[in-house]
Design an enzyme around this catalytic site. Structure first.
Site, PDB file in Angstrom:
ATOM      1  N   THR A  40       0.809  -1.238   0.000  1.00 17.13           N
ATOM      2  CA  THR A  40       0.000   0.000   0.000  1.00 17.13           C
ATOM      3  C   THR A  40       0.836   1.279   0.000  1.00 17.13           C
ATOM      4  O   THR A  40       0.342   2.335   0.387  1.00 17.13           O
ATOM      5  CB  THR A  40      -0.962   0.033   1.215  1.00 17.13           C
ATOM      6  OG1 THR A  40      -0.162   0.109   2.399  1.00 17.13           O
ATOM      7  CG2 THR A  40      -1.865  -1.185   1.264  1.00 17.13           C
ATOM      8  N   TRP A  41       2.088   1.155  -0.427  1.00 20.14           N
ATOM      9  CA  TRP A  41       2.914   2.363  -0.522  1.00 20.14           C
ATOM     10  C   TRP A  41       2.349   3.251  -1.638  1.00 20.14           C
ATOM     11  O   TRP A  41       2.013   2.744  -2.705  1.00 20.14           O
ATOM     12  CB  TRP A  41       4.356   1.950  -0.843  1.00 20.14           C
ATOM     13  CG  TRP A  41       5.367   3.040  -0.694  1.00 20.14           C
ATOM     14  CD1 TRP A  41       5.195   4.267  -0.163  1.00 20.14           C
ATOM     15  CD2 TRP A  41       6.748   2.948  -1.079  1.00 20.14           C
ATOM     16  NE1 TRP A  41       6.381   4.957  -0.185  1.00 20.14           N
ATOM     17  CE2 TRP A  41       7.347   4.182  -0.742  1.00 20.14           C
ATOM     18  CE3 TRP A  41       7.538   1.946  -1.671  1.00 20.14           C
ATOM     19  CZ2 TRP A  41       8.702   4.441  -0.980  1.00 20.14           C
ATOM     20  CZ3 TRP A  41       8.875   2.201  -1.915  1.00 20.14           C
ATOM     21  CH2 TRP A  41       9.448   3.440  -1.569  1.00 20.14           C
ATOM     22  N   ASP A  98      -0.183  -4.670   4.006  1.00 17.60           N
ATOM     23  CA  ASP A  98       1.101  -4.146   4.490  1.00 17.60           C
ATOM     24  C   ASP A  98       1.107  -2.632   4.362  1.00 17.60           C
ATOM     25  O   ASP A  98       0.867  -2.098   3.278  1.00 17.60           O
ATOM     26  CB  ASP A  98       2.242  -4.730   3.649  1.00 17.60           C
ATOM     27  CG  ASP A  98       3.597  -4.184   4.065  1.00 17.60           C
ATOM     28  OD1 ASP A  98       4.194  -4.741   5.010  1.00 17.60           O
ATOM     29  OD2 ASP A  98       4.068  -3.194   3.463  1.00 17.60           O
ATOM     30  N   TYR A 125       4.250   5.784   4.846  1.00 17.41           N
ATOM     31  CA  TYR A 125       3.583   5.856   3.542  1.00 17.41           C
ATOM     32  C   TYR A 125       2.612   7.034   3.502  1.00 17.41           C
ATOM     33  O   TYR A 125       1.572   7.032   4.173  1.00 17.41           O
ATOM     34  CB  TYR A 125       2.868   4.542   3.203  1.00 17.41           C
ATOM     35  CG  TYR A 125       3.788   3.334   3.113  1.00 17.41           C
ATOM     36  CD1 TYR A 125       5.176   3.488   3.016  1.00 17.41           C
ATOM     37  CD2 TYR A 125       3.284   2.043   3.126  1.00 17.41           C
ATOM     38  CE1 TYR A 125       6.022   2.390   2.938  1.00 17.41           C
ATOM     39  CE2 TYR A 125       4.128   0.933   3.044  1.00 17.41           C
ATOM     40  CZ  TYR A 125       5.495   1.123   2.961  1.00 17.41           C
ATOM     41  OH  TYR A 125       6.329   0.036   2.883  1.00 17.41           O
ATOM     42  N   GLN A 138       9.100 -12.215  14.857  1.00 14.55           N
ATOM     43  CA  GLN A 138       8.324 -13.175  14.054  1.00 14.55           C
ATOM     44  C   GLN A 138       8.487 -12.981  12.554  1.00 14.55           C
ATOM     45  O   GLN A 138       8.205 -13.892  11.780  1.00 14.55           O
ATOM     46  CB  GLN A 138       6.828 -13.046  14.387  1.00 14.55           C
ATOM     47  CG  GLN A 138       6.483 -13.427  15.810  1.00 14.55           C
ATOM     48  CD  GLN A 138       6.795 -14.877  16.103  1.00 14.55           C
ATOM     49  OE1 GLN A 138       6.386 -15.756  15.366  1.00 14.55           O
ATOM     50  NE2 GLN A 138       7.548 -15.124  17.153  1.00 14.55           N
TER      51      GLN A 138
END
Ligand code: NAP
Length: 281
Positions: free
Chosen positions: A18-19, A48, A53, A161
């Site tokens: 989603t940049w 993401d 952004y 993670q």
């Protein structure tokens, strides 16, 4: 759609990058929201984003787009700036991201890239917000092997993670040691910029790739995406604001390669044979 285990859950093998969304006019934003909804309705269940952004505009648009969707059914990853990597600033950044995203928690929260704050401090801050239930897990981005090993040595560092690095056909550095290390340590890998980023500016493909795609009757974009996710060990997060492109990306998740095709692609863009400096966008 092919599924993998990601962040301890069943997940689509691609997520939504989603940049550069949420930065245009009303109509552009409307189209971008529709894409996110289209993705969620078609089984793409990871988004993401990052506070960086559009200076929060990407998160704000996502917040509007996900209204009405069952929050338990998809994951949101966001990232904080390295200069917000102290416990106090992590909490502040996270609260701002949650507000923009209109959600109570993130599925994972990543340090966007390494800065000057000692890793131990950052991990302490991340563990604190995890205990508060504001994030389900945490991770890092743009880390190389030495960074990951250093991280594993700090208190609670082994709770990392996820690591998110650049990964595409022309940037294969992570295959040498990052992917094996993450597999050994049960750390999920997110590969960003499968198409060489905005307007594909970081990808200059050799003609031979086009021939392989033509022989398979798929587009070059489909080849690129299908190749990145070929081993079910990578969550790739292409960004698109175009519905036809989204459909093509969905189609790519169904494409398999023969051994010969993979060998041919290895000849065009060879696997790394030694540790190299990782490419970063
Ligand atoms: N952690 C990090 O440091 C980091 C760095 C970079 C990116 N990221 C994440 O990774 C995501 C993806 O990377 P990216 O945005 O840099 O670039 P990308 O996904 O490699 O490429 C996006 C470009 O490809 C085009 N495109 C997408 N699907 C297409 C298709 N099927 N056919 C033709 N063109 C297509 C898009 O145009 P249209 O919109 O017109 O389709 C856009 O110009 C980002 O959005 C962000 O979430 C993370």
């Amino acid at each position: 759609m092919k599924e993998i285990t990601f962040n301890h859950r069943k997940s689509s093998v691609i997520g939504m990058g989603t940049w550069r969304i949420g930065e245009g006019d009303l109509l552009k934003s409307q189209r971008e929201m529709e894409i996110i909804r289209y993705g969620l309705n078609h089984g793409v269940n990871v988004i993401d984003t990052a506070e960086m952004y559009g200076d929060g505009k990407s998160e704000a648009l996502i917040g509007k787009a996900i209204k009405g969707f069952d929050r338990d059914k998809f994951q949101i990853i966001s990232k904080f700036y390295p200069n917000h990597a102290t416990p106090k600033l992590i909490k502040q950044s996270l609260e701002n991201s949650l507000k923009r995203l209109q959600t109570d928690y993130l599925d994972s929260y990543l340090l966007h890239w390494r800065g000057n704050t000692p890793l131990a401090e950052t991990v302490q801050g991340l563990e604190e917000v995890k205990k508060e239930g504001l994030i389900k897990s945490w991770g890092v981005s743009n880390f190389n092997l030495a960074d990951l090993k250093e991280l594993a040595e700090v208190p609670d560092g082994q709770n990392c993670q996820i690591n998110e690095d650049l990964y595409n056909l022309t940037s294969r550095g992570v295959e040498y040691s990052i992917l094996p290390y993450q597999k050994e340590h049960q750390m999920y890998f997110v590969g960003y910029s499968p198409f060489g980023s905005d307007k594909n500016e970081f990808l200059s493909l050799k003609d031979d790739v086009g021939q392989v795609a033509a022989q398979k009757h798929i587009s070059i974009f489909e080849l690129l995406l299908a190749w990145v996710i070929r081993n079910n060990n990578v969550l790739s997060i292409p960004k698109t604001s175009d519905i036809a492109h989204f459909q093509s990306n969905l189609h790519a998740t169904e494409i398999e390669f023969s051994k010969d095709e993979l060998e041919l692609l290895d000849k065009i863009y060879p696997k790394p044979t030694k540790e190299t400096t990782l490419d970063i966008i």
